[in-house]
Enzyme design. Structure first.
Site, mmCIF file in Angstrom:
data_model
loop_
_atom_site.group_PDB
_atom_site.id
_atom_site.type_symbol
_atom_site.label_atom_id
_atom_site.label_comp_id
_atom_site.label_asym_id
_atom_site.label_seq_id
_atom_site.Cartn_x
_atom_site.Cartn_y
_atom_site.Cartn_z
ATOM 1 N N ASP A 1 4.657 3.604 -0.457
ATOM 2 C CA ASP A 1 5.372 4.694 0.199
ATOM 3 C C ASP A 1 5.809 4.284 1.599
ATOM 4 O O ASP A 1 5.060 3.630 2.339
ATOM 5 C CB ASP A 1 4.441 5.907 0.262
ATOM 6 C CG ASP A 1 5.112 7.149 0.784
ATOM 7 O OD1 ASP A 1 6.113 7.575 0.192
ATOM 8 O OD2 ASP A 1 4.617 7.707 1.783
ATOM 9 N N GLU B 1 -3.713 -12.075 -5.745
ATOM 10 C CA GLU B 1 -5.074 -12.421 -6.140
ATOM 11 C C GLU B 1 -5.329 -12.057 -7.602
ATOM 12 O O GLU B 1 -6.326 -12.480 -8.192
ATOM 13 C CB GLU B 1 -6.079 -11.678 -5.247
ATOM 14 C CG GLU B 1 -6.043 -12.091 -3.777
ATOM 15 C CD GLU B 1 -6.905 -11.178 -2.913
ATOM 16 O OE1 GLU B 1 -7.696 -10.394 -3.501
ATOM 17 O OE2 GLU B 1 -6.785 -11.241 -1.679
#
Length: 529
Positions: A200, A254
């Site tokens: 956002d 990751e």
């Protein structure tokens, strides 16, 4: 990388309050989304982006987060969410979670600690400043919902900054502890199996270090929202934000096969910077240009060309026609052109994002004064900024509350919900729902549309024509943006063509002569044949 799911697939945004109510309280929930998973498969989308579902006092309906690592009881529980992820993955669907890192709720424990005293360890987690000399807010920054962006806290005598509601204080992303804490939030959800985030207001995360005043906007008029009165050059889009986004990207990397999407309302030349140096920023900086441009063939052709030319080498494009903040496409351009818009969205180069209900052609919805829920509409009445009309319940069938609920929904339905719903329209070959489904499945089956290049062929009057090509796979698209017939002659050397899809949902398989005739408001998808 060239065939990552977020490049070849289509994303579908769900506003969870309004998609499906499973417990008869008039508000949609996660179990409701789970119950409708087969619809996504049938429709032909690849990923579901779910707007915020975190615990929240709901001042801004979930965009005021009180706990980043849980689910609001309105929507269900972590167990409900886990089940949704598992079952979505079992159907080949991806789950994208809305991530709201710019601000929290005033009820978040971080802010509760921060406002206790100026010496609290979390004081610097938010943006606190002394009053201006002589009193008043530290600078002239405005709230996006009207009024000052600063609120005085009587207990400590300082102001805190909030780009939105007073109840949504902004985090201080210059604080390394804030960044580390938000990275852990991301890992919490990535470990639960989410396939990525839509971030956002990502361009808001860093503010000018000196908190300089924003300059006036000379084009502003009183009939516009107050936020437009100033140019937001110091409160948003700061150079340091790209380092922050690169860190968010490293967290997603990751984990395997995840995507980072950024919400960014900026001009093209500034938008594309959010791909980051060496493409280490957002995978997809949301491209909202179609939400804001004039609906005409010349303007849209210019927009596509400008965007394609501005993309960094290797940057993957994306397109958005609707979301939870902007008027619905059918409300903006009408029902006939909403079909042309669907063909445009699903045949441009890049990842398309569909907004729930647009595949039904949901148009204007009347919101009576006593039904207004949007805090922005309440703060700036009469300016047409209300977002309630684009957040109304999904219309599933012709029952009392359109199959969304057995209880009166939190927002009203369209007047034509008895006929504008999934159950009716999925059985109508000529419906916009059938058109959207046909386009999605055709796109998935043809590399020219899911991966291929884009080339402008023609643009004149209200006609736009372009080619998509990947190797030997070739698709031509011709769109009539006008209410009068248009003729078009494909370029010399074009092989014989046939009509694969018409927005009028007929003419399939029709051979194309030397000149192609398009009816008013018609788009044609053409294949060799």
């Amino acid at each position: 990388m060239s065939h990552a799911w977020w490049r070849t697939g289509a994303i579908y945004q769900v506003y969870p309050r309004s998609f499906q109510d499973s417990n008869d309280d008039g508000i949609g929930d996660l179990e409701g989304i789970r119950q409708r998973l087969d619809y996504f498969v049938w429709l032909g989308v690849d990923a579901i982006w779910i707007s915020p579902i975190y615990p929240s006092p709901m001042y801004d309906f979930g965009y005021d987060v009180a706990d980043y690592c849980d689910i609001d009881p309105i929507f269900g529980s972590l167990e409900t969410f886990d089940r949704l992820v598992v079952e979505a993955h079992g159907r080949g669907l991806k789950i994208i979670l809305d991530f709201v890192p710019n601000h929290t709720s005033i009820l978040h424990p971080w802010f509760q600690a921060s406002r206790q005293s100026r010496a609290d360890p979390k004081r610097d987690w938010y943006i606190w400043r002394e009053p201006a000399p002589g009193g008043g807010p530290p600078n002239n920054w405005l709230s996006n919902f009207g009024g000052s962006g600063w609120t005085l806290d009587a207990q400590t005598g300082q102001y805190y900054y909030h780009a939105y509601l007073t109840e949504q204080p902004d985090l201080n992303w210059r604080n390394a502890q804030v960044r580390a804490a938000m990275h852990e939030v991301m890992r919490f959800w990535l470990r639960r199996g989410v396939d990525g985030f839509r971030v956002d207001v990502i361009w808001h995360l860093m503010k000018d270090a000196g908190l300089r005043d924003n300059p006036p906007n000379p084009a502003w008029t009183p009939d516009q929202p107050e936020i437009e009165r100033l140019l937001q050059i110091h409160s948003t889009d700061q150079p340091e934000v790209h380092d922050v986004i690169a860190e968010l990207r490293r967290v997603t990397e990751e984990f395997d096969d995840r995507v980072l999407i950024g919400e960014i309302y900026l001009p093209i030349d500034r938008l594309v910077a959010y791909y980051g140096e060496d493409l280490k920023g957002a995978h997809l900086p949301f491209n909202f240009q179609l939400l804001q441009t004039a609906w005409s063939a010349p303007r849209i052709a210019e927009l596509i060309s400008d965007y394609e030319a501005a993309l960094p080498e290797g940057g993957w494009p994306n397109w958005v026609l609707g979301n939870h903040d902007r008027p619905r496409i059918a409300a903006r351009v009408g029902q006939a052109q909403a079909r042309v818009a669907a063909m445009l969205l699903l045949t441009l180069r890049g990842t398309p994002t569909l907004y729930y209900g647009d595949e039904l052609g949901v148009g204007p919805v009347e919101i009576a004064p006593d039904q207004i829920r949007d805090p922005w509409a309440k703060r700036e009445p009469g300016l047409g900024v209300g977002r309630d009309p684009v957040r109304t319940p999904m219309q599933w069938d012709a029952t009392g509350f359109a199959g969304f609920s057995t209880h009166e929904p939190w927002l009203p339905l369209t007047r034509d919900h008895k006929t504008r719903n999934v159950a009716v329209m999925r059985n109508e070959p000529a419906s916009i729902l059938s058109l959207a489904r046909g386009l999605l499945h055709y796109r998935r089956q043809h590399a020219s549309l899911s991966e291929g290049s884009w080339r402008l062929l023609d643009c004149r009057d209200e006609l736009l024509a372009y080619e998509r090509r990947e190797g030997d796979d070739r698709t031509l698209v011709a769109l009539n943006f006008g209410s009068a017939p248009q003729g078009w002659t494909p370029p010399p050397g074009t092989p014989a063509l046939k009509i694969a899809i018409s927005t009028h949902c007929d003419r399939q398989g029709e051979a194309v002569g030397p000149t192609l005739s398009l009816r008013p408001d018609e788009g044609l998808l053409l294949a060799p044949g």
